[in-house]
Design an enzyme around this catalytic site. Structure first.
Site, PDB file in Angstrom:
ATOM      1  CB  SER A  64       4.343   5.946  12.904  1.00 54.23           C
ATOM      2  OG  SER A  64       3.883   5.419  11.728  1.00 54.23           O
ATOM      3  CE  LYS A  73       1.988   7.804  10.199  1.00 58.14           C
ATOM      4  NZ  LYS A  73       2.351   7.018  10.203  1.00 58.14           N
ATOM      5  CB  SER A 119      -0.332   5.245  13.148  1.00 55.88           C
ATOM      6  OG  SER A 119       1.216   5.575  13.091  1.00 55.88           O
TER       7      SER A 119
END
Length: 281
Positions: free
Chosen positions: A65, A68, A120
């Protein structure tokens, strides 16, 4: 006792656990050295903008993640986050960490931006990518173009949220550059510092979520920024902390004990900064 107390605050150790200690920080070097090879498959420790300890810098690895951060950077640079939009069906089907979005329900981009970075949430991330990009392939193409603009030579994206996939990889050096670019955006810097997010959707649904970043409000000077985990990437982290005039950035990819070792590396890095400034005897 300070180390053990901090570990207990982070929920990472019990009073019976041994207190791990990394070696004393090595003397400053002109070229960063791999001083702590056991902390992660690849890691990067930067003090006041200069890397001091680096391991696996040549490796291109899954980033989970941490991807992101690029999604957030594009949105912070290009999008109007006070808009509302309908959640895509693909976003509602997103797997992994999620907040339970429903296809077709209307949400504010700003709320999903917070959910993406603080919790997340993959469904929030995918909804934002579909909304801003028109569809996922076009958004991912923009991610790769922005990576090239930033000089991220080891980075390529196959999706917006960090799922394991062929072609989804980065290096610790590139992620340090990306983290700096992200933190230069006030909207991102403010969001990754949040420990809890609470909001109500336009349709009246209530959402509440806590941060995935165990360092916030537990480690002195912690500012953010992003956690990540997938089976292929292992446990990943980008963290920044500031104390006085000193700032430390740590990137960890595939780190067995990312919280414990990041705390130790940051303490050593702040000590390194103090010693580097100390007048010669």
């Amino acid at each position: 006792m300070r180390w053990l107390a901090l570990a207990l605050l982070l929920g990472l150790a019990s009073a019976a656990d041994p207190v791990p200690v990394l070696a004393q920080a090595p003397a400053p070097a002109a070229v960063p050295v791999d001083a702590y090879p056991d902390v992660a498959r690849a890691y990067w420790v930067e003090v006041n903008g200069a890397p001091v300890w680096v391991g696996g810098r040549e490796l291109r690895l899954p980033m989970a993640s941490l991807a992101k951060l690029m999604t957030a950077l594009l949105l912070a640079e290009e999008a109007t986050l006070d808009e509302e939009f309908a959640v895509s069906a693909a976003a509602a089907r997103a797997t992994g960490s999620r907040i339970g979005l429903r296809a077709g329900e209307r949400m504010r981009a700003s709320d999903l931006f917070d959910a993406m970075l603080v919790r997340s949430a993959n469904d929030a991330c995918r909804a934002l990518a579909d909304w801003h990009g028109g569809d996922l392939p076009r958004f991912v193409a923009r991610m790769n173009a922005r990576a090239a603009e930033l000089g991220l030579r080891d980075t390529s994206f196959a999706n917006a949220c960090g799922h394991d996939a062929p072609g989804q990889a980065s290096s610790v050096r590139d992620l340090a550059v990306l983290a700096r670019a992200a933190m230069a955006q006030p909207r991102i810097a403010a969001t990754v510092a949040k420990t809890r997010v609470v909001f109500r959707s336009p349709g009246g649904r209530d959402f509440a979520m806590d941060t995935t970043n165990a360092l916030l409000q537990q480690f002195e000077g912690a500012l953010g920024i992003k956690t990540g985990y997938t089976p292929g990437a292992g446990r990943c982290l980008v963290a920044i902390a500031r104390r006085g005039e000193d700032e430390v950035l740590v990137v960890m990819l595939h780190a067995p004990d990312r919280w414990w070792d990041t705390v130790a590396l940051m303490e050593l890095a702040f000590d390194h900064a103090r010693r580097a400034r100390a007048p010669a005897p």
